[in-house]
Design an enzyme around this catalytic site. Sequence first.
Site, PDB file in Angstrom:
ATOM      1  CB  SER A 128      -0.877   0.062   1.255  1.00 14.38           C
ATOM      2  OG  SER A 128      -1.576  -1.126   1.445  1.00 14.38           O
ATOM      3  CG  HIS A 157      -3.241  -1.594  -3.431  1.00 15.84           C
ATOM      4  ND1 HIS A 157      -2.059  -2.281  -3.368  1.00 15.84           N
ATOM      5  CD2 HIS A 157      -3.723  -1.570  -2.186  1.00 15.84           C
ATOM      6  CE1 HIS A 157      -1.849  -2.652  -2.114  1.00 15.84           C
ATOM      7  NE2 HIS A 157      -2.842  -2.233  -1.375  1.00 15.84           N
ATOM      8  CG  HIS A 183      -4.807  -7.539  -0.675  1.00 14.60           C
ATOM      9  ND1 HIS A 183      -4.876  -6.498  -1.564  1.00 14.60           N
ATOM     10  CD2 HIS A 183      -3.692  -7.337   0.074  1.00 14.60           C
ATOM     11  CE1 HIS A 183      -3.844  -5.684  -1.367  1.00 14.60           C
ATOM     12  NE2 HIS A 183      -3.109  -6.166  -0.379  1.00 14.60           N
ATOM     13  CE1 TYR A 229      -8.430  -6.078   0.955  1.00 14.49           C
ATOM     14  CE2 TYR A 229      -6.618  -7.064   2.170  1.00 14.49           C
ATOM     15  CZ  TYR A 229      -7.121  -6.039   1.402  1.00 14.49           C
ATOM     16  OH  TYR A 229      -6.331  -4.985   1.063  1.00 14.49           O
ATOM     17  CD  GLU A 230      -8.176  -6.591  -3.634  1.00 18.09           C
ATOM     18  OE1 GLU A 230      -8.501  -5.802  -4.530  1.00 18.09           O
ATOM     19  OE2 GLU A 230      -7.022  -7.046  -3.532  1.00 18.09           O
ATOM     20  CB  ALA A 235       1.449  -1.670   5.317  1.00 14.69           C
ATOM     21  CG  MET A 244      -4.896  -8.203   6.224  1.00 12.17           C
ATOM     22  SD  MET A 244      -6.244  -7.030   6.064  1.00 12.17           S
ATOM     23  CE  MET A 244      -6.429  -6.467   7.760  1.00 12.17           C
ATOM     24  CB  SER A 245      -0.384  -8.843   1.284  1.00  3.41           C
ATOM     25  OG  SER A 245       0.716  -8.267   1.969  1.00  3.41           O
ATOM     26  CG  ASN A 273      -0.949  -0.788  12.260  1.00  2.00           C
ATOM     27  OD1 ASN A 273      -0.661  -1.036  11.080  1.00  2.00           O
ATOM     28  ND2 ASN A 273      -1.540  -1.651  13.040  1.00  2.00           N
ATOM     29  CG  HIS A 300      -6.605   1.709   4.715  1.00  2.00           C
ATOM     30  ND1 HIS A 300      -5.636   0.737   4.518  1.00  2.00           N
ATOM     31  CD2 HIS A 300      -6.736   2.355   3.522  1.00  2.00           C
ATOM     32  CE1 HIS A 300      -5.208   0.811   3.253  1.00  2.00           C
ATOM     33  NE2 HIS A 300      -5.863   1.772   2.637  1.00  2.00           N
TER      34      HIS A 300
HETATM   35  N1  HPA Z   1      -3.134  -6.068  10.850  1.00  2.00           N
HETATM   36  C1  HPA Z   1      -3.263  -6.663   9.648  1.00  2.00           C
HETATM   37  N2  HPA Z   1      -2.835  -6.119   8.526  1.00  2.00           N
HETATM   38  C2  HPA Z   1      -2.215  -4.933   8.599  1.00  2.00           C
HETATM   39  C3  HPA Z   1      -2.040  -4.262   9.816  1.00  2.00           C
HETATM   40  C4  HPA Z   1      -2.525  -4.860  11.004  1.00  2.00           C
HETATM   41  O1  HPA Z   1      -2.402  -4.330  12.117  1.00  2.00           O
HETATM   42  N3  HPA Z   1      -1.389  -3.095   9.523  1.00  2.00           N
HETATM   43  C5  HPA Z   1      -1.181  -3.090   8.187  1.00  2.00           C
HETATM   44  N4  HPA Z   1      -1.671  -4.193   7.623  1.00  2.00           N
END
Ligand code: HPA
Length: 272
Positions: free
Chosen positions: A30, A61, A83, A85-86, A113, A211-212, A235, A247
């Site tokens: 991202s 993206h 991903h 999740y998409e 990320a 998530m990737s 984060n 996000h």
């Molecule tokens: N969790 C899952 N996916 C992420 C996170 C998170 O805290 N930060 C960035 N992608």
Amino acid sequence: MLQSEQIKEAAAYIAARTTVQPEVGLIMGSGLGILGDYITDAVTIDYADIPHFPLSTVEGHAGELMIGKLASRPVVLMRGRFHMYEGYGPELTAFPVRVMKAIGVNKLLVTNAAGGINTSYEPGDLMLISDHINLTGRNPLIGPNLEEWGPRFPDMSEGYSRRMRQLAAETAEAQGFSLSEGVYVGVLGPSYETPAEIRMMRTMGADAVGMSTVAEVIAARHCGIEVLGISCISNMASGILDQPLSHEEVMETTERVKSRFLGLVNAVVPLL
Ligand code: HPA
């Protein structure tokens, strides 16, 4: 149509549009697709134009492939990734990796990320992925094995190349910062984790969560591509700080460390 036929058609479409023979594949997380601005002699191809290629839907993206040279190294860059999740199946998230292999790539740099699970991390840190834990419950290699791509039961004992990690660590040191090294746990998403899930992941030995990446790396290792993975800790993971995850925070942190991240990538790619 068999996936192997689809891969060949996609690869033929791409190969017909460039004279560059890419050696290194780049999948940027991202907000990091801007790496494309450093690519010279670039040919850009929309995912939508490539036969059988999926389309990316998440904010931050794009959806295009760039082929050209990064610091004189021939590369192919995915601006925007897929991903699960998409709604894509794991075999579709792996599809572009196999297309890369079909156009000559044998090294892959994946970035993402991730939420920091290791409490010694801080948002903005860059982490070399030493290994992963696949908690998605999915695997891109499920189904009939494509023997021409790799073995039925591929080895994952060195998913992330020791050699490349060493090169990346040395490159970062030369640029005046250090990279931590840790285990990435891949989840399906799209909801962020609960604090209880994060405590479980920490107990399991995970340092960062995202998530990737895991499906892409499994597909890459299956077909013999050497992988370097780098996470931007965007984060702290759920429950560590007394604040909700968003996000927006992920994008803001990525934006803040972008120049350091891209500087590292630019310097390391020619060495891989
Ligand atoms: N969790 C899952 N996916 C992420 C996170 C998170 O805290 N930060 C960035 N992608």
